[in-house]
Design an enzyme around this catalytic site. Structure first.
Site, short mmCIF file in Angstrom:
data_model
loop_
_atom_site.label_atom_id
_atom_site.label_comp_id
_atom_site.label_asym_id
_atom_site.label_seq_id
_atom_site.Cartn_x
_atom_site.Cartn_y
_atom_site.Cartn_z
N TYR A 166 4.64 31.28 -26.11
CA TYR A 166 5.17 31.63 -24.56
C TYR A 166 3.78 31.74 -23.70
O TYR A 166 3.53 31.12 -22.77
CB TYR A 166 6.13 32.58 -24.31
CG TYR A 166 6.59 32.76 -23.02
CD1 TYR A 166 7.27 32.03 -22.44
CD2 TYR A 166 6.14 33.75 -22.47
CE1 TYR A 166 7.78 32.02 -20.91
CE2 TYR A 166 6.49 33.81 -20.77
CZ TYR A 166 7.51 33.21 -20.43
OH TYR A 166 7.59 33.27 -19.17
N SER A 212 3.11 33.61 -16.17
CA SER A 212 3.80 34.71 -16.24
C SER A 212 2.57 35.84 -16.64
O SER A 212 1.22 35.28 -17.19
CB SER A 212 4.31 34.54 -17.91
OG SER A 212 4.60 35.78 -18.39
#
Length: 244
Positions: free
Chosen positions: A158, A145
């Site tokens: 995350y 990501s």
């Protein structure tokens, strides 16, 4: 010999789209997901796209035994693993100060521990693929990501796991690229999938990265010879800053 891939998180979204592209090229695939009914629908779709063989495993990526289960099942599909697509992941937002330990542990287990263990357990099958077809080698694709490259408030846990995934692929290439196993981590900004629905009120879906853009990148990487190593691909949204 038919090429074969293991695709985690393959019942929907990016994982399913990648599996469909592989199926259209005659690959055999093993798909994982959390729910068997969703996996059954995905398997029917992938078969219709032309897959040579499709298997499914419903599992929780937080299960400490998941890697052994998946690799054991994959070995029934094929003696070689031409591609490992590490796509399954979870993400919840929250500030560092109040982020719960339970959510942190779950994020680490699914986004980092599971990919590490699956890669580790898959190494013999990846080596077999690289030895059987030196011109193609074996590929590992990890969906990371942009949050693992640039910080974003609220995504500390995350982003940390995705940064670790980028490092994992870099290290894989340092250790294994000389023997024909190469890895690529793809780090996109917000992609138009269910996982990004939580921010759709601030970032309209039609401005997010299209799933098919990622499919094209995965397809291109899988076509490359093992002599070229692309450790990471960072993708930002048009018109957005680096971290969005």
């Amino acid at each position: 010999m038919t090429r074969a891939a293991l695709v985690t998180g393959g019942s929907r979204g990016i994982g399913l789209a990648v599996a469909r592209r592989l199926a259209s090229q005659g690959w055999s695939v093993l798909l994982t997901g959390r729910h068997q009914d969703t996996l059954d629908d995905a398997a029917d779709t992938v078969r219709g796209d032309g897959a040579t063989e499709v298997r499914t495993v419903a599992c929780d990526m937080a299960d400490p035994n998941v890697a052994d289960v998946l690799v054991r099942e994959f070995a029934q599909l094929s003696p070689t693993m031409d591609a490992l697509v590490l796509n399954a992941g979870v993400g919840t937002a929250g500030p560092i100060e109040s982020y719960s330990t339970a959510r942190f542990d779950k994020t680490v287990e699914v986004n980092l521990r599971a990919p590490f263990r699956i890669l580790q357990a898959s190494m013999p099958l990846l080596r077999s693929a690289a030895e059987a077809d030196p011109a193609r080698g074996a590929k590992v694709i990890a969906l990371a990501s942009l949050a693992g490259v640039y910080p974003e408030a609220g995504l500390a846990a995350y982003g940390a796991t995705k940064a670790a995934l980028l490092s994992l692929i870099d290290t894989l290439n340092a250790e294994e690229s000389g023997s024909g196993i190469t890895g690529t981590a793809i780090a996109p900004g917000y992609v138009d999938t269910d996982m990004s629905a939580w921010i759709a009120d601030r970032i309209p879906p039609d401005t997010m990265i299209a799933v098919n853009d990622l499919v094209e990148l995965v397809d291109g990487v899988l076509r490359m010879s093992p002599r070229a190593v692309v450790s990471r691909i960072v993708i930002t949204r048009a018109g957005a800053g680096l971290g969005a």
